[in-house]
Design a protein around this motif. Structure first.
Motif, mmCIF file in Angstrom:
data_model
loop_
_atom_site.group_PDB
_atom_site.id
_atom_site.type_symbol
_atom_site.label_atom_id
_atom_site.label_comp_id
_atom_site.label_asym_id
_atom_site.label_seq_id
_atom_site.Cartn_x
_atom_site.Cartn_y
_atom_site.Cartn_z
ATOM 1 N N LYS A 48 39.760 46.768 51.189
ATOM 2 C CA LYS A 48 40.767 46.391 50.195
ATOM 3 C C LYS A 48 40.643 47.329 48.995
ATOM 4 N N THR B 187 47.399 43.289 45.473
ATOM 5 C CA THR B 187 48.075 42.481 46.489
ATOM 6 C C THR B 187 49.585 42.513 46.283
ATOM 7 N N GLN C 78 49.153 39.465 50.006
ATOM 8 C CA GLN C 78 48.530 40.336 51.005
ATOM 9 C C GLN C 78 47.720 41.432 50.323
ATOM 10 N N LEU D 138 45.943 44.912 49.821
ATOM 11 C CA LEU D 138 46.306 46.209 50.381
ATOM 12 C C LEU D 138 45.074 47.045 50.697
ATOM 13 N N MET E 240 48.041 51.187 53.145
ATOM 14 C CA MET E 240 49.153 50.326 52.721
ATOM 15 C C MET E 240 49.572 50.657 51.291
ATOM 16 N N PHE E 241 48.588 50.958 50.451
ATOM 17 C CA PHE E 241 48.881 51.300 49.050
ATOM 18 C C PHE E 241 49.665 52.604 48.959
#
Length: 297
Positions: free
Chosen positions: A19, A265, A269, A271, A275-276
Motif C-alpha cells: 500500500k 485510498t 480501496q 492503492l 494503481m496510484f
C-alpha cells in the motif's frame, strides 16, 4: 502550465507493491518547505534549499526512496513549488494545490509567524477548489459535494514557522497547538467589519478549511537559529546546533506525521504503486486537457 510525468518517478512508484501513502509539503515560496521534508525523511540535503528570494522547487518533486511506514505501507514524500511566487499566477498555484490534494494522504501546509488573517488568506485558494476538483464525474449540487470532499481529502497538518507568540486565549488560558488552529478557524463576527464582502470571504475560507479537512492538526515552530546569516545556510548547519525548542517541536511533528500517515485510498480501496500511477495519469490527462478531474475516477 501543463503537468509532465517523469518516467524515473513513475518507475519508482510502480515498484511499490505494498500500500502507498503520500506525504506532501506545500506553502508559500521561501518558507522552508524543503527543510521540513529533509527532516521528515531524515536527510540533511535531499531536497534543495535556497537562501535567495527565487523559488527553488518547480512543480512537484518526489524523493526517490520510499520509506517503510508499517509492514504493509510504504511512504512517498513530495515537495511542491512555492505558492504566490512572482514567477507564477494564481491559476498555476491552483493547479499545484489541487494536484497535491488529489495525490496526498497526508498534506502539510507550511506558513510563517502566526495563524492570522494573512495566513488564512494565503489559503484562500480553497474557496475555489471545487472549480478545480470534482468528487464525481457528474457532480451533484455543490452543497452536497462539499461534505463529500472530506472523505477523499488528506489529513491536514498546518505548520507555523518562526512562531514567537504566547499560546494563550482571551482569558489567558494556555492553548495547545491544535486548539490554536481550531480558534483560528472559528467564524469572525461580520458585524464588526465595514467591508461585508471581505468579512464574508474570511468566513468562507474558515468554513471550507473546516469542511474539507475534518482530520487536522497544527504544530508551531520557533525560529531554528537566532542569527540571520545562519538562517540563510540552515541546510549546512548540523541539526544538533539548532535551538533545542525547535528540535523538540520538529521531533513532535515527525512523530505526529508518522503516527497519522494512512495509505492513499479511493472509495475505501487502498492503492498500490501501480494503481496510484494509473490514477495519476488520469488526473494529469484531465488537467492538461482543460477538464476538471474527478476524485473517484
Amino acid at each position: 502550465g501543463n503537468f509532465t510525468l517523469h518516467k524515473e518517478a513513475l518507475d519508482v512508484l510502480r515498484g511499490i507493491k505494498k500500500k502507498i501513502a503520500i506525504v506532501t509539503v506545500a506553502g508559500q515560496y521561501r518558507t522552508g518547505k524543503s527543510f521540513l521534508l529533509n527532516r521528515l525523511i531524515g536527510k540533511q540535503k535531499a531536497f534543495e534549499l535556497g537562501s535567495t528570494i527565487n523559488p527553488c522547487t518547480k512543480g512537484l518533486w518526489m524523493w526517490n526512496k520510499p520509506l517503510t511506514i508499517t509492514e504493509d505501507v510504504q511512504g512517498v514524500f513530495l515537495d511542491t513549488e512555492g505558492l504566490a511566487s512572482f514567477s507564477r499566477n494564481v491559476h498555476v498555484d491552483m493547479k499545484i494545490v489541487a494536484m497535491s490534494l488529489l495525490m496526498s494522504s497526508y498534506f502539510v501546509y507550511n506558513s510563517m509567524n502566526a495563524l492570522d488573517e494573512k495566513a488564512l488568506e494565503s489559503l484562500s485558494l480553497v474557496v475555489s477548489l471545487s472549480k478545480y476538483i470534482h468528487v464525481h464525474s457528474h457532480p451533484a449540487q455543490v452543497s452536497e459535494e462539499l461534505d463529500e470532499y472530506t472523505k477523499y481529502f488528506p489529513f491536514f497538518m498546518w505548520v507555523v514557522r518562526d512562531f514567537a507568540l504566547k499560546l494563550m486565549d482571551s482569558t489567558q488560558q494556555t492553548l495547545s497547538d491544535r486548539q490554536y488552529l481550531e480558534n483560528a478557524l472559528r467564524p469572525v463576527d461580520t458585524s464588526k467589519y465595514s467591508d461585508q464582502e471581505a468579512a464574508t470571504l474570511k468566513n468562507e475560507i474558515r468554513g471550507k478549511l473546516s469542511t474539507f479537512f475534518k482530520e487536522r492538526d497544527c504544530v508551531t515552530l520557533v525560529r531554528p537559529v537566532s542569527d540571520e546569516k545562519q538562517l540563510r545556510m540552515i541546510d549546512s548547519l548540523p541539526y544538533e546546533t539548532l535551538r533545542p525548542e525547535f528540535r523538540g517541536k520538529i521531533e513532535l511533528l515527525i512523530k505526529k506525521v508518522f503516527c497519522n500517515i494512512k495509505p492513499k485510498t479511493i472509495d475505501g480501496q487502498p492503492l498500490t504503486g501501480e494503481m496510484f500511477v494509473n490514477l495519476l495519469e488520469q488526473y494529469v490527462a484531465a488537467f492538461n486537457g482543460g477538464v476538471v478531474p474527478a476524485i473517484s475516477t
